[in-house]
Motif scaffolding. Structure first.
Motif: not given
Ligand code: FES
Ligand code: FES
Lengths: 710, 152
Positions: B43-44, B37-38, B46, B58
């Motif tokens: 963002c969580g 996601g980021c 992953c 991530c």
């Molecule tokens: S991809 Fe967003 S917290 Fe890891």
């Protein structure tokens, strides 16, 4: 490696009521004996019913709602229903509102309600005819229910599977009878969603999860300034990295291909790229706003005129205001991506998109192929919100993949995703009104901003009026005897603008509902009473306002610096009123405390989905009102990831109550509506709490803290 | 070669030690349930569990994971008691919309439930504030955690 892929071309997730990711199913000639009365329905000899979805699933629940409508008129056995993505085809799956295959504008149910009912009813009639013929009885003496046809007089029955082959030989009736609302057994029920089982155990596949055999992975960077070009690239360090396979340099895009996305990303970071930033290199947000404000002084194209607004403005107590809305990124949770395999004579694309046929056509154009040589595999979408109404990610990926021998998955980093969005336009809305005897007498409203439709769907842009740009403004729900609504087109140039959840109304409802609140206070009236007094011509909205007020405890005392604000809207065929309760502390920080919405969206096809869409949409809109702004410096977008483009989080979200108002009217849309409802209700609550009127989004905490003038 | 234990199975990975677990899972092992996601632990999406702790894959280099550590991903969480209860509550209350964040939400929520069987609102805020849901499913996430915990 990538063993997952071979098992998943046809993947059934769970048992009854399933999502069948049958990518090729609708294209292939159905098996002998399968009944295919139209583009939406396939009934196999074993009685399974496959419904082909003309609209795409991006979380809004439409696969379930569409299936409910089809299955209702078909009298299908819900437990035997599976759904499949449609292939690209404007002819078969074009949205009746646009004539092309597009999912957006909260119109899936609005646009397809009649055609889907007819499709279901036609198929049912053919199955009944087939049974009647076999039994040698009058079709009128037979009835259908739950996937079977019955002849009650003789006690006979046949399942749809057994009738499938014979039904295909019947002549379809011109106007098959549709059910009365009171006879609905599926429509109106909060049935379980068909797309969620695989979403809780990791088996679901979004476009970003496609892994065709032999796939390589690319990380991409686009010119940091729109319109810029690559001058030169030093790739010596990147190419020396283990796992980096190739560097692709196009005129405005650079990509590194590697064995996995991480190594590609490392390779990209190791490149030294020199860009020519082009004509936008010096443009910053201040320039955009200066131009927009100047343009808003011009007279616009008149979208609506009633009575004599100019004269009426001089007759009564006059109030003037201007509201401003920032650029916004979509930030879908699934970043932009696309998998493309360019072969000697064609191309395959794996993607989740709101515009299937457009992706096919644009990729074909980019690769100089006939459209039928481009096979598009649709996936579920990890959020759309209007971002996936654009084919740019597919076109860019195809251009890169054209240089690569293997299938290629191109993934945008979150930074690239935020910095190369197609942004919600900046808007400036100039409003004037006069009050006479406590009622609005004159009203002028001028929207200045992008004409997104003129770029995205030129045939709909007529007489210099963007009908989306004035949506919910030209058809204002309040009774106002003299009014004029104008549209001034002003494109920002430095970035491309597009549709964003709530589209035109998310600008207009904010400006109008904030200004109505200003007028109520000026008239010395309670904001609920003032709205109700102007809503005789829109009784469904009046009822929603009254219900929202009642359920929210409107008028009941709250602690200091805590207040309620209300909004009301008719948008996307739904009538919605929302009360936001918020608290402002001395530093200007805002806490949401409670949200109550009252919703009349006509026949609620799936009431639970409607509630979910309101809950989510409210959070989406309030996220923007509280935090959302994309700014430009020297042609570059300044924000990049969730630390500087903030999202509401669970600890910041209050209880949200959604009250549905029973209705037998034509169904309205709901996906967009929450996004438009929240911001004005919040702004009005902040005014009630502090006496400070914020006319710009996102909210400025310094103004609320008294550190800056409004 | 790096050896990891994922959902009870031993996996061999031919990647450099600095490769984040997220990309090893998704691109090398083909386990795409864990989402990107980021890339910066904001963002969580992953989120996986390492020895029962929710962590952002991530930002977790595979070389930093001890060979004895047990990694659980969304593909395996249903085999745990807390995970199965969370998944069921998610479906019962129709939490999911687009679903893209939900692998991460479920991994965070099941770690919470395993560690704190009767979470209150503050516990839920603390455990779940790192998981963004762009579709705005937070109201139902809160309800579903309580339902799974039997405190609703
Ligand atoms: S991809 Fe967003 S917290 Fe890891
Ligand atoms: S369900 Fe779509 S991001 Fe959470």
């Amino acid at each position: 490696m990538n063993a997952a892929f071979s098992r998943r071309t046809l993947l059934k997730a769970g048992a009854a009521g399933t999502l069948l990711l049958g990518f090729h199913l609708p294209m292939a000639r159905a098996a002998i004996g399968t009944f295919e009365p139209n583009a939406f329905i396939r009934i196999a000899g074993d009685g399974t019913v496959t419904l082909v979805m003309p609209q795409v699933e991006m979380g809004q629940g439409t696969y379930t709602s569409i299936s409910q409508i089809l299955a209702e008129e078909l009298d299908a056995d819900w437990s035997l229903v599976t759904v499949a993505h449609a292939p690209p085809s404007d002819k078969l799956y074009g949205n009746p509102f646009f004539g092309i295959q597009v999912t957006g504008n909260s119109n899936s149910i609005r646009a397809f309600w009649d055609p889907l009912r007819k499709a279901g009813a036609t198929a049912r009639a053919l199955l009944v005819q087939a049974a009647a013929q076999q039994w040698k009885v009058d079709a009128a003496s037979c009835r259908a229910a739950k996937g079977e046809v019955f002849h009650d007089a003789s006690g006979r029955k046949l399942g749809y599977g057994a009738l499938a082959a014979a039904a295909g030989t019947q002549t379809p009736p011109e106007n098959p009878p549709l059910k009365a609302v009171k006879d609905f057994t599926l429509v109106g029920q909060p049935l379980k969603r068909l797309d969620t089982a695989g979403k809780v155990n990791g088996t679901v596949k979004y476009g970003i999860d496609a892994l065709p055999p032999g796939v390589k992975f690319a990380s991409v960077t686009l010119s940091p300034v729109q319109g810029g070009k690559v001058v030169k690239v030093d790739d010596s360090k990147a190419k020396a990295m283990p796992g980096v396979r190739q560097v692709v340099v196009l005129d405005d895009v650079v990509a590194v291909v590697g064995d996995h996305t991480w190594v590609a990303k490392q390779g990209l970071a190791a490149l030294e790229i020199e860009w020519d930033d082009g004509p936008n290199a010096k443009i910053s947000s201040a320039d955009v706003w200066n131009d927009l404000r100047a343009a808003s002084q011009n007279k616009g194209a008149v979208a609506k005129e009633e009575g004599d607004a100019d004269k009426a403005l001089g007759d009564g107590e006059r109030l003037d205001a201007a509201y401003e809305m920032p650029f916004l990124a979509h930030a879908t949770m699934e970043p932009m991506n696309c998998v493309v395999h360019v072969t000697a004579d064609g191309c395959e694309v794996w993607i989740g998109t709101q515009v299937m046929s457009r992706v096919q056509a644009e990729v074909a154009k980019a690769l100089n192929l006939p459209a039928e040589k481009v096979i598009v595999h649709q996936h579920l979408l990890g959020g759309g919100f209007g971002r996936r109404l654009e084919p740019d990610m597919a076109v860019i990926s195809a251009r890169i993949a054209q240089q690569v021998a293997t299938p290629l998955k191109v993934t945008w980093s979150r930074e690239e995703d935020i910095r190369h969005d197609v942004y919600r336009p900046v808007y400036r809305d100039v409003i004037s009104a006069s009050l006479k005897d406590g009622k609005i007498n004159g009203w002028t409203y001028r929207v200045t901003g992008s004409a997104v439709l003129a770029r995205w769907f030129p045939p709909a842009y007529q007489k210099d009026i963007d009908i989306d740009g004035v949506d919910s403004a030209a058809d204002i729900p309040y009774g106002i005897p003299n009014l004029r609504v104008e549209f001034v087109r002003k494109e920002p140039g430095v970035v491309t603008t597009g549709f964003w959840r709530g589209v035109g109304p998310n600008n207009n409802v904010f400006a109008i509902e904030s200004f109505i609140d200003e007028l109520a206070h000026k008239a010395g009236k309670d904001p609920v009473d003032f709205r109700v007094a102007h809503l005789d011509k829109t009784p469904r909205l009046k009822a929603a306002v009254q219900l929202a007020a009642q359920k929210s405890g409107w008028g009941e005392k709250l602690p200091a610096r805590t207040a309620r604000g209300i909004s009301a809207q008719v948008a996307f065929g739904s009538f919605i009123s929302t009360v936001v309760e918020a608290e402002v502390d001395s530093s200007g920080e805002v806490q949401l405390r409670r949200i109550v919405s009252a919703v009349d969206t006509g026949i609620p096809v799936n009431p639970d989905t409607i509630i979910a869409q309101l809950q989510g949409g409210l959070i989406f809109g309030l996220t923007a009102a509280l935090f959302g702004e994309i700014t430009i410096k020297n042609g570059r977008v300044e924000q990049s990831n969730f630390h500087d483009y903030r999202m509401l989080r669970i600890n910041e979200v209050p209880p949200i109550e959604v009250h549905l108002i029973p209705s037998e009217e034509h169904p309205g849309g709901t996906g967009e509506t929450g996004a438009t409802a929240g911001p004005p209700a919040l702004g009005n609550a902040l005014y009630a709490a502090t006496g400070i009127r914020l006319r710009r989004l996102p909210i400025d905490r310094d103004i609320l803290a008294g550190k800056k003038p409004a | 070669m790096i050896t990891l234990t994922i959902n009870g199975e031993s996996k061999q990975l031919d990647v450099t030690e600095d490769t984040p677990l997220l990309w090893a899972l998704r691109d090398v092992l083909g386990m795409t349930g864990t989402k990107f996601g980021c890339g910066i632990a904001q963002c969580g999406a992953c989120t996986v569990q390492v020895d029962g702790q929710a962590v952002r894959s991530c930002m977790l280099p595979v070389g930093a994971i001890g060979e004895g550590s047990k990694i659980t991903t969304i593909e395996g969480i249903g085999a745990t008691d807390a995970g199965a209860r969370i998944q069921k509550a998610w479906l019962d209350l129709e939490v999911v919309q687009c679903g893209y964040c939900q692998s991460g939400q479920i991994m965070s929520a099941s770690a919470l439930l395993a560690a704190t069987p009767q979470p209150d609102d503050k516990d839920i805020d603390a455990a779940m504030a790192g998981n963004i849901c762009r579709c705005g499913t937070y109201v139902r996430i809160r309800e579903a955690i309580k339902k799974a915990a039997g405190v609703a």
